[in-house]
Design an enzyme around this catalytic site. Sequence first.
Site, PDB file in Angstrom:
ATOM      1  N   SER A   1       0.857  -1.185   0.000  1.00  0.00           N
ATOM      2  CA  SER A   1       0.000   0.000   0.000  1.00  0.00           C
ATOM      3  C   SER A   1       0.894   1.236   0.000  1.00  0.00           C
ATOM      4  CB  SER A   1      -0.951  -0.034   1.195  1.00  0.00           C
ATOM      5  OG  SER A   1      -1.920   0.993   1.096  1.00  0.00           O
ATOM      6  N   THR A   2       0.655   2.188   0.901  1.00  0.00           N
ATOM      7  CA  THR A   2       1.410   3.444   0.913  1.00  0.00           C
ATOM      8  C   THR A   2       2.912   3.197   0.994  1.00  0.00           C
ATOM      9  OG1 THR A   2      -0.429   4.521   2.051  1.00  0.00           O
ATOM     10  CG2 THR A   2       1.685   5.660   2.073  1.00  0.00           C
TER      11      THR A   2
ATOM     12  N   HIS B   1      -2.305  -1.213  -3.654  1.00  0.00           N
ATOM     13  CA  HIS B   1      -3.454  -0.320  -3.531  1.00  0.00           C
ATOM     14  C   HIS B   1      -3.226   0.902  -4.416  1.00  0.00           C
ATOM     15  CE1 HIS B   1      -4.274  -2.062   0.754  1.00  0.00           C
ATOM     16  NE2 HIS B   1      -4.665  -2.882  -0.203  1.00  0.00           N
TER      17      HIS B   1
ATOM     18  N   MET C   1      -0.603   1.101   5.507  1.00  0.00           N
ATOM     19  CA  MET C   1      -1.407   1.285   6.712  1.00  0.00           C
ATOM     20  C   MET C   1      -2.606   0.334   6.693  1.00  0.00           C
ATOM     21  SD  MET C   1      -3.118   4.825   8.138  1.00  0.00           S
ATOM     22  CE  MET C   1      -1.544   5.479   8.675  1.00  0.00           C
TER      23      MET C   1
ATOM     24  N   ASP D   1      -5.088  -4.933   5.710  1.00  0.00           N
ATOM     25  CA  ASP D   1      -5.256  -5.743   4.510  1.00  0.00           C
ATOM     26  C   ASP D   1      -4.017  -6.617   4.327  1.00  0.00           C
ATOM     27  OD1 ASP D   1      -6.396  -6.767   2.209  1.00  0.00           O
ATOM     28  OD2 ASP D   1      -5.663  -5.142   0.932  1.00  0.00           O
TER      29      ASP D   1
END
Length: 369
Positions: free
Chosen positions: A188-189, A215, A309, A312
Amino acid sequence: MSASANSTTRAVVVDDSRFMRTLIRTLLEDADVEVIAEAGDGREAIDVVQEHDPDVVTMDIEMPEMNGLDAVEAIMDQCPTPILMLSAHAEEDADVTFEALDRGAVDFVTKPGGEVTSEMPRVKRELVEKIQSAAAVDLSATRGKSRPSPTSATSSSKSASATSTCSSSDTAAEQLPEEGSTLIIGASTGGPNVVERVLAALPKEAGLRVIVVQHMPKGFTKRFAARLDARCEYEVEEATDGDRIGPGQIRIAPGGSHLLVTSDRAGRLKLQLSDDDPLHGVKPAIDLTMSSAAEVVDAPLAGVILTGMGRDGVEGMSRISRAGGYTVAQDEETSAIFGMPKRAIEAGCVDTVAPDDCVTEEALRGLTT
């Protein structure tokens, strides 16, 4: 600086459109994010960030005087601050957005397009979530700190004593996995650049089948796949419904769809796209891809969870572990956000914790044991 869990996030909004600055300010302040200053171009943004020392900056790309790309580079050089890019929701802007990530931006969100009013719920939700996520980024992890050795993980603690070192890829190259072994990567991030490094380190002769769930909004994953294809030895494409993936191929889960693995026959995985509701607020969801792979993949299987964060990927990593697969989590020191990896480690489903530049070797090692 960065916002603590008990303090209000302080933001600077940079955009050459007064209307867009007002809109972003309103959306953020409605969510208790304090907008402490604004700037109308990149040059002004540098001065404003130096003066106000915000937790996070929202940065437009196309601006007069100095564009967002140059401003990102200058801010990261002079006063490192988490920067969230505001990108037009168009494929032609994707390459510029990825360049901003290369220059130091931590994430991006798409601006409202077309009818602004109808898009407000989406824009507000995504903007606020990304602002909070960006403000939590550990910039030292994204700017090349020294890397520790990988460690084995246990269910009772974050990590145990070091079990191996990662000084080169020689160990992985000496003993390659069975051709057709499968690797599922979730991020993700802070993930795009880490994913790129992990994939670039994959030896072509390993012949893995690789699926990446990053993501990312719809419209950007196709360009992400093209970017990765140019930077690694494997064939990389955005996944399509009914796609079949064989050794030496990588598929990227498309933004706006979940990606499922439905069968493993004749050395090829069959993929299916799903339009089900977001899971954990994201679509694609790492959990769904990993869980489906754990159910149907016959060959050796490994799961990797990278920076991001939320939670998931925790269930997906657990499913892979229970199915006898090998699991690797990115370590805290090199994670922009040690959220998803930390939760997976705490769930007791991670075999090895590794710095970003050791993840590939550790996954290969796990696939050969």
